[in-house]
Design an enzyme around this catalytic site. Structure first.
Site, PDB file in Angstrom:
ATOM      1  N   ASP A 232       0.866  -1.206   0.059  1.00  0.00           N
ATOM      2  CA  ASP A 232       0.170  -0.148  -0.057  1.00  0.00           C
ATOM      3  C   ASP A 232       0.739   1.368  -0.041  1.00  0.00           C
ATOM      4  O   ASP A 232       2.115   1.194   0.542  1.00  0.00           O
ATOM      5  CB  ASP A 232      -0.707   0.041   1.072  1.00  0.00           C
ATOM      6  N   GLU A 262       1.215  -0.558  -5.118  1.00  0.00           N
ATOM      7  CA  GLU A 262       0.286   0.471  -5.369  1.00  0.00           C
ATOM      8  C   GLU A 262       0.961   1.681  -5.559  1.00  0.00           C
ATOM      9  O   GLU A 262       1.247   2.409  -4.347  1.00  0.00           O
ATOM     10  CB  GLU A 262      -0.783   0.757  -4.424  1.00  0.00           C
TER      11      GLU A 262
END
Ligand code: CA
Length: 481
Positions: A232, A262
């Protein structure tokens, strides 16, 4: 070799009923049947409150096992239920990727006083005054868990920024001051330096922190048997940390332990700069492709489809590309809202599921439901998933040669009898395109399998035919059995 498909098994508005792990366990066999090879599960550890999606991370070691933040279970269930879901998925050959949130922590247990300086929101290299003493919730002692799995306790000096001073009751971005402290340099350049995202920003230049996060990365991967991590908020994290974290986990779990980052930036140069800096050793979500889909879905027939693959990871280095249409951040009302319009979604999914390049991900919200409303796309997704498993093999010819009708040919391979397909999409009126399967296919009868075109086609002596597609629709042609 099987064509892999990843599913993101959550969306932003799931109910806080603690039932997701149980649902996932019950769903394992079905997921295997539709050709899913890996499930990306949400952050599965304790957040600052039970209803949180998991990104306001409190304790990385508490997977719904200890009474902390007023709850044992997380939004998705208990540790035991998670382990049962993982076992059910592994039993049918599906890999499990955990969402790893290592950029920040929320829900601190107690307040600490330390020096910090307020920072300009739009230019993080600019201060808004002199250093001052502030008080913030940066102390973590994890009373419910104690020293189980780790005796590391977090303090203000393990963080580089926070967002609230309780002395002055002031909300701002504060950069924490101390020996060797400052924003990490190996982060995205947006806003000058995009190290800080939210809550208590973890100081990834602190050796104690690096050692602890590495320890967690190895521990969680082994303890639960995860097969990969979805990383993340990577553009807010120092790339040197990320690079060595990947190495540390792979040392423990093997070189094929999967990582997808990400890195939320539509600019290819930023993505490639990051990727090259860490040696191109992990996959990335193809965010530029998502933005192309979004633009195409907004502009309708004015969008030039021949440009759809331009400036994407798919076209720059497809080995790195995890292709997707939407996710929990791009869905309506989310932080990075850029939801691909419904009329375009079947086409976008057709492209990523049938083309040779990329590791496609389908979104829970597009397959099952969003905000408890059933998805209108499940039927076409089921058809495309079958087509991916039966037909999407072999060499590929791209026909991105027209502003409103584009497509591709897959030639099939010897390992998959009857494989090969023609894919077409149109963002305007009904379209057609002369496409060739080669002379070995002369005389074959082909038909369209999504039900949009009833007529059959016979390939000529060169294996060529004029394939058709309905306006604002997709077509998938295969050899008739
Ligand atoms: Ca950061």
């Amino acid at each position: 070799m099987k064509n892999g498909v990843l599913i993101q098994y959550f969306e932003w508005n799931l109910p806080n009923d603690g039932l997701l792990w149980r649902q996932l366990k019950e769903d394992a066999k079905h997921l295997s049947e539709i050709g899913i090879s890996a499930v990306w599960i949400p952050p599965a550890y304790k957040a600052d409150e039970q209803q949180d999606e998991g990104y306001a991370t409190y304790d990385l070691y508490d997977f719904g096992e200890f009474d902390q933040k007023g709850t044992v279970r997380t939004k998705y269930g208990t540790r035991g239920e998670l382990e049962e879901a993982i076992k059910a998925l592994h039993d049918v050959g599906i890999n499990v990727y955990l969402d790893a949130v290592l950029n920040h922590k929320a829900g601190g247990d107690y307040a600490e006083k330390f020096k910090a300086v307020p920072i300009n929101e739009e230019d993080r290299n600019r201060t808004l005054g002199e250093p001052m003493e502030i008080q913030a919730m940066t102390g973590y002692n994890f009373e419910g868990r104690g020293d189980t799995y780790s005796d590391f306790k977090w303090h203000w000096y393990h963080f580089s920024g926070t967002d609230y001073d309780s002395v002055a009751d002031r909300h701002d971005i504060f950069r924490i001051i101390g020996p060797g402290k400052g924003w990490s340099q190996g982060v995205d350049k947006e806003k000058g330096n995009y190290d800080y995202l939210l809550a208590n920003d973890i100081d990834l230049d602190n050796p104690e922190v690096v050692a602890e996060l590495n320890r967690w990365g190895r521990w969680a991967a082994s303890e639960f048997g995860f097969d990969g991590y979805r990383m993340d908020a990577i553009k807010h994290m120092d790339r040197n940390f990320t690079s060595q974290f990947v190495d540390e986990v792979r040392k423990e779990r093997g070189e094929d332990f999967f990582f997808v980052a990400e890195y939320w930036n539509g600019d290819m140069d930023s993505l490639m700069e990051f990727s090259e800096a860490i040696g191109n050793k992990i996959s990335l979500f193809d965010v530029p492709l998502h933005y192309n889909f979004f633009a195409a879905s907004q502009q309708g027939k004015d969008y030039d489809l021949s440009c759809l693959l331009e400036n994407t990871l798919l076209s720059r280095d497809s080995r790195l590309s995890v292709t997707f249409v939407d996710n929990h951040d791009s869905q309506p009302d989310s932080s990075l809202e850029s939801n691909v319009a419904d009329w375009f979604k079947p086409m976008a999914y057709g492209l990523i599921l049938l083309m040779r390049e990329g590791y496609p991900a389908i979104f829970y919200g597009d397959y099952y439901s969003m905000k408890r409303e059933g998805s209108p796309h499940r039927l076409i997704l089921d058809e495309l998933l079958v087509a991916r498993q039966k037909y999407a093999y072999g060499d590929q010819d791209l026909y991105f040669d027209h502003p409103s009708t584009v497509g591709l040919v897959r030639h099939g391979d010897a390992d998959h009898a009857g494989s090969g397909l023609v894919f077409l999409m149109s963002n305007d009126e009904d379209g057609s395109k002369e496409m060739s399967l080669g002379p070995l296919r002369a005389g074959e009868t082909w038909h369209e399998i999504t039900g949009s075109i009833p007529e059959e086609i016979v390939l000529d002596e060169n294996g060529t035919a004029v394939f058709t597609v309905k306006g604002r629709n997709l077509a998938v042609w295969v050899k008739k059995e």
